[in-house]
Design an enzyme around this catalytic site. Structure first.
Site, PDB file in Angstrom:
ATOM      1  N   GLU A  39       0.828  -1.208   0.000  1.00 32.68           N
ATOM      2  CA  GLU A  39       0.000   0.000   0.000  1.00 32.68           C
ATOM      3  C   GLU A  39       0.864   1.261   0.000  1.00 32.68           C
ATOM      4  O   GLU A  39       0.527   2.255  -0.657  1.00 32.68           O
ATOM      5  CB  GLU A  39      -0.951  -0.022   1.193  1.00 32.68           C
ATOM      6  CG  GLU A  39      -2.023  -1.097   1.039  1.00 32.68           C
ATOM      7  CD  GLU A  39      -2.977  -1.174   2.200  1.00 32.68           C
ATOM      8  OE1 GLU A  39      -4.192  -1.016   1.986  1.00 32.68           O
ATOM      9  OE2 GLU A  39      -2.521  -1.386   3.338  1.00 32.68           O
TER      10      GLU A  39
ATOM     11  N   GLU B 200      -4.482  -9.723   3.246  1.00 33.53           N
ATOM     12  CA  GLU B 200      -5.367  -9.521   4.395  1.00 33.53           C
ATOM     13  C   GLU B 200      -6.525 -10.511   4.463  1.00 33.53           C
ATOM     14  O   GLU B 200      -7.043 -10.798   5.552  1.00 33.53           O
ATOM     15  CB  GLU B 200      -5.911  -8.085   4.378  1.00 33.53           C
ATOM     16  CG  GLU B 200      -4.899  -7.011   4.752  1.00 33.53           C
ATOM     17  CD  GLU B 200      -4.002  -6.592   3.600  1.00 33.53           C
ATOM     18  OE1 GLU B 200      -3.187  -5.673   3.781  1.00 33.53           O
ATOM     19  OE2 GLU B 200      -4.116  -7.186   2.501  1.00 33.53           O
TER      20      GLU B 200
END
Length: 259
Positions: free
Chosen positions: A112, A132
């Site tokens: 990210e 995730e």
């Protein structure tokens, strides 16, 4: 138990014109909650420094980052997650061009952070993932949105919803990274060459190009074109544009000052 240690160092090169944001936390560069905050603090410092023209984000570990400190995140009060994505994505808000050099694993919050940078270089052994889903969670710092815009919605859904890793070759082929190099030595050489090239351009033109691209890509086409046209007109009155034209006419290298 939360991990301790780790830092985000700020170093400089090229007579202070290049700021190096260095992630440091062991061979896998696990990003702690404190390191997330440090990324934002370092960028705030960089953005205030008029001498800095280009930013390089890198890691001193064996891998760029295997992701975040999961145990540490479990100890954070849920209200503190309100600004979760704001800190680690500070690169996207910086007016300066941000280059990132990736080698090895680039997972979770590490990816990210990389997605929020402007120009991404990587090695063939690099692997990218938003894992995730393995924790019953989704990315929370812009990962879903930026990945979809870069590689397309269908591919992004596949990789986010299956936590599948993206190879270096796939990342280059799909536009996730701009350049792919065989190893870290080649990556370092290519990164240095890119920094030198960016330093040769007008800081004002680079800043304007970044803003027009970032704001225009999510706007309707004609709104983006209007933004581009007005930015172009603004730059026509700059000292750097006059210098660029003069240098071209006189067949010499330009000396841009950012005015």
């Amino acid at each position: 138990m939360a991990l301790t240690g780790g830092e985000v160092r700020l170093e400089r090169s090229h007579d202070g014109r290049v700021a190096h944001l260095v992630l440091s936390h062991g061979p896998y560069t696990v990003i702690t909650w404190e390191m997330r905050s440090a990324v934002a603090a370092r960028f705030a410092e960089i953005d205030r420094d008029d001498d800095v023209r280009v930013v390089l984000v890198r890691s001193d570990g064996e891998h760029f980052s295997s992701g975040g400190d999961i145990a540490g995140f479990m100890e954070v009060d849920p209200i503190d997650f309100t600004d979760l994505g704001h800190e680690v994505t500070a690169a996207s808000r910086s007016p300066k061009p941000v280059v990132v050099a990736v080698d090895g694993y680039c997972f979770g919050v590490g990816l990210e952070l990389v997605l929020s940078c402007d120009i991404r270089l990587a090695t063939e052994r690099s692997r990218f993932a938003l894992p995730e889903m393995n924790l019953g969670m989704i990315p929370g710092s812009g990962g879903t949105q930026r990945l979809a815009r870069l590689i397309g919605l269908s591919r992004a859904k596949h990789h986010v919803m299956t936590a599948k890793r993206i190879t270096g070759a796939e990342a280059a082929d799909w536009g996730l990274v701009a350049e792919l190099h065989p190893d870290r030595e080649a990556l370092d050489k290519a990164t240095d060459a890119l920094l030198d090239k960016l330093l040769g351009f007008s800081p004002m033109a680079l800043r304007t190009a970044k803003e027009v691209l970032d704001r225009g890509v999510d706007a309707p086409l004609y709104s983006g074109i209007e933004l581009e046209r007005k930015a172009y007109a603004m730059l026509r009155s700059s000292h750097d544009f006059a210098e660029g034209v003069a240098a071209f006419t006189e067949k010499r290298a330009p000396h841009f000052t950012g005015r």
